[in-house]
Design an enzyme around this catalytic site. Structure first.
Site, PDB file in Angstrom:
ATOM      1  N   ARG A   6      -1.524   8.698   3.047  1.00 32.01           N
ATOM      2  CA  ARG A   6      -2.770   8.381   2.674  1.00 32.01           C
ATOM      3  C   ARG A   6      -2.654   7.017   2.042  1.00 32.01           C
ATOM      4  O   ARG A   6      -1.758   6.746   1.241  1.00 32.01           O
ATOM      5  CB  ARG A   6      -3.388   9.262   2.191  1.00 32.01           C
ATOM      6  CG  ARG A   6      -3.890  10.641   2.845  1.00 32.01           C
ATOM      7  CD  ARG A   6      -4.466  11.548   2.228  1.00 32.01           C
ATOM      8  NE  ARG A   6      -4.084  11.963   1.019  1.00 32.01           N
ATOM      9  CZ  ARG A   6      -3.962  13.167   0.212  1.00 32.01           C
ATOM     10  NH1 ARG A   6      -4.324  13.989   0.637  1.00 32.01           N
ATOM     11  NH2 ARG A   6      -3.646  12.982  -0.927  1.00 32.01           N
ATOM     12  N   ARG A  62      -2.819  -5.169  14.222  1.00 30.59           N
ATOM     13  CA  ARG A  62      -2.399  -6.064  14.858  1.00 30.59           C
ATOM     14  C   ARG A  62      -2.069  -7.669  14.401  1.00 30.59           C
ATOM     15  O   ARG A  62      -1.295  -8.055  14.839  1.00 30.59           O
ATOM     16  CB  ARG A  62      -3.581  -6.240  15.900  1.00 30.59           C
ATOM     17  CG  ARG A  62      -4.261  -5.173  16.527  1.00 30.59           C
ATOM     18  CD  ARG A  62      -3.236  -4.600  17.669  1.00 30.59           C
ATOM     19  NE  ARG A  62      -3.529  -3.409  18.161  1.00 30.59           N
ATOM     20  CZ  ARG A  62      -3.009  -2.159  17.867  1.00 30.59           C
ATOM     21  NH1 ARG A  62      -1.905  -1.689  17.247  1.00 30.59           N
ATOM     22  NH2 ARG A  62      -3.488  -0.846  18.496  1.00 30.59           N
ATOM     23  N   CYS A  73     -10.903   3.598  14.386  1.00 29.41           N
ATOM     24  CA  CYS A  73     -11.590   3.370  13.243  1.00 29.41           C
ATOM     25  C   CYS A  73     -12.821   4.286  13.276  1.00 29.41           C
ATOM     26  O   CYS A  73     -13.143   4.479  14.440  1.00 29.41           O
ATOM     27  CB  CYS A  73     -12.193   1.885  12.993  1.00 29.41           C
ATOM     28  SG  CYS A  73     -11.060   0.575  12.859  1.00 29.41           S
ATOM     29  N   GLU A  76     -16.884   6.465   7.228  1.00 30.39           N
ATOM     30  CA  GLU A  76     -16.829   7.506   6.017  1.00 30.39           C
ATOM     31  C   GLU A  76     -18.066   8.148   5.780  1.00 30.39           C
ATOM     32  O   GLU A  76     -19.120   7.507   6.228  1.00 30.39           O
ATOM     33  CB  GLU A  76     -16.048   6.648   5.001  1.00 30.39           C
ATOM     34  CG  GLU A  76     -15.613   7.733   3.690  1.00 30.39           C
ATOM     35  CD  GLU A  76     -14.461   8.534   3.945  1.00 30.39           C
ATOM     36  OE1 GLU A  76     -14.265   9.839   3.764  1.00 30.39           O
ATOM     37  OE2 GLU A  76     -13.592   8.080   4.783  1.00 30.39           O
ATOM     38  N   ARG A  88     -10.269   3.307   3.981  1.00 33.05           N
ATOM     39  CA  ARG A  88      -9.265   4.442   4.067  1.00 33.05           C
ATOM     40  C   ARG A  88      -8.450   4.364   4.984  1.00 33.05           C
ATOM     41  O   ARG A  88      -8.781   3.979   6.105  1.00 33.05           O
ATOM     42  CB  ARG A  88     -10.069   5.611   3.598  1.00 33.05           C
ATOM     43  CG  ARG A  88     -10.706   5.892   2.165  1.00 33.05           C
ATOM     44  CD  ARG A  88     -11.463   7.099   2.257  1.00 33.05           C
ATOM     45  NE  ARG A  88     -12.216   7.558   1.223  1.00 33.05           N
ATOM     46  CZ  ARG A  88     -13.179   7.144   0.668  1.00 33.05           C
ATOM     47  NH1 ARG A  88     -14.014   6.264   1.227  1.00 33.05           N
ATOM     48  NH2 ARG A  88     -13.521   7.323  -0.747  1.00 33.05           N
ATOM     49  N   TYR A 106      -2.686   3.802  -3.214  1.00 37.60           N
ATOM     50  CA  TYR A 106      -4.106   3.411  -3.669  1.00 37.60           C
ATOM     51  C   TYR A 106      -4.218   2.306  -4.496  1.00 37.60           C
ATOM     52  O   TYR A 106      -3.687   2.041  -5.301  1.00 37.60           O
ATOM     53  CB  TYR A 106      -4.732   4.584  -4.246  1.00 37.60           C
ATOM     54  CG  TYR A 106      -5.086   5.920  -3.528  1.00 37.60           C
ATOM     55  CD1 TYR A 106      -6.141   6.099  -2.701  1.00 37.60           C
ATOM     56  CD2 TYR A 106      -3.987   6.800  -3.454  1.00 37.60           C
ATOM     57  CE1 TYR A 106      -6.205   7.149  -2.036  1.00 37.60           C
ATOM     58  CE2 TYR A 106      -3.765   7.787  -2.491  1.00 37.60           C
ATOM     59  CZ  TYR A 106      -5.215   7.952  -1.662  1.00 37.60           C
ATOM     60  OH  TYR A 106      -5.203   9.135  -0.984  1.00 37.60           O
ATOM     61  N   ARG A 114      -7.618   8.974  -6.085  1.00 37.72           N
ATOM     62  CA  ARG A 114      -6.612   9.865  -6.436  1.00 37.72           C
ATOM     63  C   ARG A 114      -5.359   9.577  -7.354  1.00 37.72           C
ATOM     64  O   ARG A 114      -4.227   9.332  -7.034  1.00 37.72           O
ATOM     65  CB  ARG A 114      -5.659  10.297  -4.896  1.00 37.72           C
ATOM     66  CG  ARG A 114      -6.325  10.710  -3.948  1.00 37.72           C
ATOM     67  CD  ARG A 114      -6.884  12.387  -4.093  1.00 37.72           C
ATOM     68  NE  ARG A 114      -5.958  13.261  -4.870  1.00 37.72           N
ATOM     69  CZ  ARG A 114      -5.253  13.896  -3.805  1.00 37.72           C
ATOM     70  NH1 ARG A 114      -5.316  14.202  -3.013  1.00 37.72           N
ATOM     71  NH2 ARG A 114      -4.343  14.804  -4.509  1.00 37.72           N
TER      72      ARG A 114
END
Length: 125
Positions: A6, A62, A73, A76, A88, A106, A114
């Site tokens: 993540r 790319r 994609c 959220e 994210r 992050y 997080r």
């Protein structure tokens, strides 16, 4: 073994160039910190917070040469306490690392998402 890695980053404005540069930086750090090569990546899911719409963050993959990595994609969820201007990433990659050894990345304002994982040192072996 396929592992989920993540990551997230934030931008200062809804600008295509900034979204792409921050996303590229995030992808490269995720790969580097987890010793992942593009051929190890099964797929990548990108999400954007509802306030971002200038470009597809998958385009960053790319631009860094990840031509054969499947990407998609999505938007959220628009929750009241969601972090604005956020990209994210969920990268699915082949890895010999255990879940505890995976380094989730992050950056920028996304560190608050997080803090427990950002502060945690990887446990090897």
């Amino acid at each position: 073994m396929i592992r989920g890695i993540r990551g997230a980053t934030t931008v200062t404005q809804d600008d295509a160039d900034e979204i792409l540069s921050r996303t590229a930086e995030l992808l490269l750090q995720m790969a580097e910190q987890n010793a992942v090569q593009p051929d190890d990546i099964a797929s990548i899911l990108f999400t954007l917070s509802p306030d971002l719409r200038a470009t597809f963050p998958a385009e960053a993959a790319r631009k860094i040469g990840w031509k054969y990595v499947p990407v998609i994609c999505a938007r959220e969820l628009d929750v009241p306490h969601g972090l604005p201007k956020t990209v994210r990433v969920l990268m699915h990659a082949e890895s010999n690392r255990s879940p505890r050894e995976i380094r989730h990345v992050y950056l920028e304002g996304a560190v608050v998402l997080r803090e427990d994982l950002v502060a945690e040192e990887p446990q090897r072996g």
